[in-house]
Design an enzyme around this catalytic site. Structure first.
Site, PDB file in Angstrom:
ATOM      1  N   LEU A  97      46.534  37.075  38.685  1.00 10.02           N
ATOM      2  CA  LEU A  97      45.719  38.264  38.421  1.00 10.02           C
ATOM      3  C   LEU A  97      46.131  39.427  39.319  1.00 10.02           C
ATOM      4  O   LEU A  97      46.238  40.568  38.877  1.00 10.02           O
ATOM      5  CB  LEU A  97      44.237  37.928  38.640  1.00 10.02           C
ATOM      6  CG  LEU A  97      43.689  36.772  37.784  1.00 10.02           C
ATOM      7  CD1 LEU A  97      42.286  36.368  38.257  1.00 10.02           C
ATOM      8  CD2 LEU A  97      43.646  37.169  36.306  1.00 10.02           C
ATOM      9  N   ASN A 119      52.952  33.575  50.124  1.00 10.18           N
ATOM     10  CA  ASN A 119      54.124  32.934  49.524  1.00 10.18           C
ATOM     11  C   ASN A 119      55.331  33.874  49.571  1.00 10.18           C
ATOM     12  O   ASN A 119      55.445  34.802  48.769  1.00 10.18           O
ATOM     13  CB  ASN A 119      53.798  32.541  48.066  1.00 10.18           C
ATOM     14  CG  ASN A 119      54.881  31.680  47.454  1.00 10.18           C
ATOM     15  OD1 ASN A 119      56.071  31.906  47.662  1.00 10.18           O
ATOM     16  ND2 ASN A 119      54.455  30.680  46.705  1.00 10.18           N
ATOM     17  N   SER A 225      34.152  36.167  41.625  1.00 11.71           N
ATOM     18  CA  SER A 225      34.173  35.234  40.489  1.00 11.71           C
ATOM     19  C   SER A 225      32.770  35.172  39.909  1.00 11.71           C
ATOM     20  O   SER A 225      31.786  35.405  40.630  1.00 11.71           O
ATOM     21  CB  SER A 225      34.568  33.834  40.958  1.00 11.71           C
ATOM     22  OG  SER A 225      34.359  32.893  39.920  1.00 11.71           O
ATOM     23  N   TYR A 240      33.688  26.537  46.480  1.00  6.37           N
ATOM     24  CA  TYR A 240      34.228  27.728  45.798  1.00  6.37           C
ATOM     25  C   TYR A 240      33.084  28.653  45.389  1.00  6.37           C
ATOM     26  O   TYR A 240      33.135  29.859  45.620  1.00  6.37           O
ATOM     27  CB  TYR A 240      35.045  27.297  44.572  1.00  6.37           C
ATOM     28  CG  TYR A 240      35.698  28.457  43.846  1.00  6.37           C
ATOM     29  CD1 TYR A 240      36.884  29.012  44.310  1.00  6.37           C
ATOM     30  CD2 TYR A 240      35.125  29.006  42.696  1.00  6.37           C
ATOM     31  CE1 TYR A 240      37.483  30.089  43.659  1.00  6.37           C
ATOM     32  CE2 TYR A 240      35.710  30.076  42.038  1.00  6.37           C
ATOM     33  CZ  TYR A 240      36.897  30.611  42.523  1.00  6.37           C
ATOM     34  OH  TYR A 240      37.475  31.677  41.869  1.00  6.37           O
ATOM     35  N   LYS A 244      32.474  32.542  46.768  1.00  5.99           N
ATOM     36  CA  LYS A 244      32.482  33.748  45.929  1.00  5.99           C
ATOM     37  C   LYS A 244      31.120  34.462  45.974  1.00  5.99           C
ATOM     38  O   LYS A 244      31.073  35.691  45.892  1.00  5.99           O
ATOM     39  CB  LYS A 244      32.887  33.392  44.502  1.00  5.99           C
ATOM     40  CG  LYS A 244      34.340  32.916  44.399  1.00  5.99           C
ATOM     41  CD  LYS A 244      35.322  33.990  44.864  1.00  5.99           C
ATOM     42  CE  LYS A 244      36.768  33.598  44.655  1.00  5.99           C
ATOM     43  NZ  LYS A 244      37.739  34.638  45.002  1.00  5.99           N
TER      44      LYS A 244
HETATM   45  N1  NAD Z   1      41.970  32.175  37.482  1.00  8.74           N
HETATM   46  C1  NAD Z   1      40.650  32.169  37.316  1.00  8.74           C
HETATM   47  O1  NAD Z   1      40.111  31.553  36.390  1.00  8.74           O
HETATM   48  C2  NAD Z   1      39.782  32.935  38.268  1.00  8.74           C
HETATM   49  C3  NAD Z   1      38.444  33.090  37.937  1.00  8.74           C
HETATM   50  C4  NAD Z   1      37.611  33.779  38.803  1.00  8.74           C
HETATM   51  C5  NAD Z   1      38.122  34.290  39.976  1.00  8.74           C
HETATM   52  N2  NAD Z   1      39.423  34.113  40.286  1.00  8.74           N
HETATM   53  C6  NAD Z   1      39.897  34.655  41.563  1.00  8.74           C
HETATM   54  O2  NAD Z   1      40.941  35.568  41.333  1.00  8.74           O
HETATM   55  C7  NAD Z   1      41.845  35.547  42.437  1.00  8.74           C
HETATM   56  C8  NAD Z   1      43.272  35.353  41.919  1.00  8.74           C
HETATM   57  O3  NAD Z   1      43.328  34.154  41.177  1.00  8.74           O
HETATM   58  P1  NAD Z   1      44.616  33.731  40.339  1.00  8.74           P
HETATM   59  O4  NAD Z   1      44.127  32.931  39.198  1.00  8.74           O
HETATM   60  O5  NAD Z   1      45.489  34.882  40.122  1.00  8.74           O
HETATM   61  O6  NAD Z   1      45.280  32.717  41.385  1.00  8.74           O
HETATM   62  P2  NAD Z   1      46.807  32.427  41.709  1.00  8.74           P
HETATM   63  O7  NAD Z   1      46.811  31.120  42.422  1.00  8.74           O
HETATM   64  O8  NAD Z   1      47.668  32.572  40.495  1.00  8.74           O
HETATM   65  O9  NAD Z   1      47.202  33.607  42.723  1.00  8.74           O
HETATM   66  C9  NAD Z   1      46.625  33.656  44.011  1.00  8.74           C
HETATM   67  C10 NAD Z   1      47.606  34.289  44.972  1.00  8.74           C
HETATM   68  O10 NAD Z   1      46.985  34.275  46.263  1.00  8.74           O
HETATM   69  C11 NAD Z   1      47.947  33.857  47.222  1.00  8.74           C
HETATM   70  N3  NAD Z   1      47.270  33.223  48.358  1.00  8.74           N
HETATM   71  C12 NAD Z   1      46.610  32.040  48.374  1.00  8.74           C
HETATM   72  N4  NAD Z   1      46.166  31.768  49.610  1.00  8.74           N
HETATM   73  C13 NAD Z   1      46.562  32.810  50.400  1.00  8.74           C
HETATM   74  C14 NAD Z   1      46.418  33.106  51.776  1.00  8.74           C
HETATM   75  N5  NAD Z   1      45.795  32.263  52.619  1.00  8.74           N
HETATM   76  N6  NAD Z   1      46.918  34.272  52.251  1.00  8.74           N
HETATM   77  C15 NAD Z   1      47.561  35.121  51.415  1.00  8.74           C
HETATM   78  N7  NAD Z   1      47.769  34.869  50.112  1.00  8.74           N
HETATM   79  C16 NAD Z   1      47.254  33.731  49.600  1.00  8.74           C
HETATM   80  C17 NAD Z   1      48.822  32.868  46.477  1.00  8.74           C
HETATM   81  O11 NAD Z   1      50.093  32.697  47.111  1.00  8.74           O
HETATM   82  C18 NAD Z   1      48.913  33.506  45.107  1.00  8.74           C
HETATM   83  O12 NAD Z   1      50.021  34.388  45.001  1.00  8.74           O
HETATM   84  C19 NAD Z   1      41.365  34.435  43.358  1.00  8.74           C
HETATM   85  O13 NAD Z   1      40.597  34.999  44.401  1.00  8.74           O
HETATM   86  C20 NAD Z   1      40.489  33.591  42.468  1.00  8.74           C
HETATM   87  O14 NAD Z   1      39.496  32.898  43.169  1.00  8.74           O
HETATM   88  C21 NAD Z   1      40.271  33.453  39.449  1.00  8.74           C
END
Ligand code: NAD
Length: 334
Positions: A97, A119, A225, A240, A244
């Site tokens: 995202l 990463n 979230s 989680y 959030k």
């Molecule tokens: N995918 C879903 O369904 C969803 C739903 C609600 C909320 N979210 C929230 O949206 C955000 C992004 O989710 P996504 O699905 O793109 O996840 P994703 O895993 O594809 O991307 C997350 C990114 O965060 C980075 N990251 C993780 N831990 C880290 C740290 N300690 N320091 C720095 N970078 C770090 C990862 O390397 C990755 O590039 C998150 O906060 C997640 O909780 C996602």
């Protein structure tokens, strides 16, 4: 079984409504009618062959930066809805995202983008790709959002290279799922809170301080979230959800404290999105249930937060602070 409770409740409500208008028909009792309609509704939801598909970005996606000539010809309302000349930091921008919101900001006129992520490999590749697609200055800063000193140093780098940030999109986060509270490992619990909640605070604090020092107004956007507002079914994931909910309340608190500095803070709360975070075989069966509990019948696409992220970073949302906007295909309606 518990997973279907919500669907049954909804179907029963629908059935009751239908039955009220069909009371003249004496062949089925109200209870029989409700049960029959509930069964039909559930089987339609779970077995539908024409299930809605999640929109996928094109494999060979282009990212077209806003041409200044085009910007100058836009009506005032549309100009305000861009992020023209803004410096934007995106945490978690190496993929998912965050990466797509970074692309959207590049298209909406950003002057420069800084990606903060833990990463290195993905972060380097993401910055290089976005720069080569747009020609914009895009930098990658390897940062673990749990490390306040590293974040301070990265924000100082951004100020030096691109200028004081105008907006922060805080998307870095992790998820633990299917862990009953009674067996939750304590260190895992602390780690998740540290990344999702404390990490959001540390990043906002560093960027907020830079904005305050420069007396520059700004916008901070937390990707929280819907789990901050509801408890997901059927997977148990208390940590989680709590993290959030904490992010949402952190956003409101910072919004109230920092309005006097011209800094706005808002949350985007997504429902289930089709990203790597959820693309794990162990979740396949549960995804069917998630879809059945979502009025739009599908997961969100990876770029379906983009419009709101750009709007919140833009001056078009200048009177908006302390808000939490849920984008969930209707999940929280039921
Ligand atoms: N995918 C879903 O369904 C969803 C739903 C609600 C909320 N979210 C929230 O949206 C955000 C992004 O989710 P996504 O699905 O793109 O996840 P994703 O895993 O594809 O991307 C997350 C990114 O965060 C980075 N990251 C993780 N831990 C880290 C740290 N300690 N320091 C720095 N970078 C770090 C990862 O390397 C990755 O590039 C998150 O906060 C997640 O909780 C996602």
């Amino acid at each position: 079984m518990a997973s279907l409770t919500k669907t049954v409740r909804v179907a029963q409500r629908l059935a009751t409504t239908t039955s009220r208008s069909a009371l003249a028909r004496p062949t089925l009792s109200l209870a029989q009618h409700a049960a029959t309609t509930a069964r039909i509704a559930i089987s339609c939801r779970l077995n539908s062959t024409s299930a809605p598909k999640t929109p996928q970005p094109a494999a060979t996606e282009t990212v077209t930066p806003l041409d200044p000539k085009v910007y100058s010809q836009l009506p005032r309302t549309l100009q305000k809805m861009t992020v023209a000349n803004k410096v934007i930091i995106v945490t978690g921008g190496a993929r998912g995202l965050g990466n797509h919101m970074a692309r959207a900001c590049a298209e909406a006129g950003a002057k420069a983008i800084a990606i903060f992520d833990a990463n290195q490999e993905l972060g380097d590749a993401a910055a290089e790709e976005l720069h080569s697609l747009t020609g914009l200055p895009v930098t990658f800063h390897k940062v673990d959002v749990r490390n306040g000193d590293a974040i301070d140093a990265a924000v100082a780098e951004v100020v030096k290279i691109h200028g004081v940030p105008d907006a922060l999109i805080n998307s870095a986060g992790i998820a633990d799922s299917n862990i009953p509270a009674e067996t939750y490992d304590r260190d895992m619990f602390r780690r998740l809170i540290d990344i999702n909640l404390t990490g959001s605070f540390l990043t906002a604090q560093a960027v907020g301080r830079a904005m305050m020092a420069a007396k520059k107004p700004g916008s901070i956007i937390f990707i929280a979230s819907m789990s901050g507002s509801i408890v997901n079914h059927p997977q148990e994931q208390c940590c989680y959800n709590a993290s959030k909910a904490g992010v949402v309340q952190l956003g409101k608190s910072l919004a109230a404290e920092w309005a006097k500095y011209g800094i706005r803070v808002n949350c985007i709360s997504p429902g289930y999105m089709d990203t790597e975070l959820n693309r794990v075989p162990a979740l396949d069966a549960q995804k069917k249930i998630w879809k059945s509990l979502t009025p739009q019948g599908r997961l969100g696409g990876v770029d379906e937060l983009n419009g709101l992220a750009v709007f919140l970073a833009s001056d078009a949302s200048s009177f908006m602070t302390g808000s939490n906007v849920i984008i969930d295909g209707g999940y929280t309606c039921w």
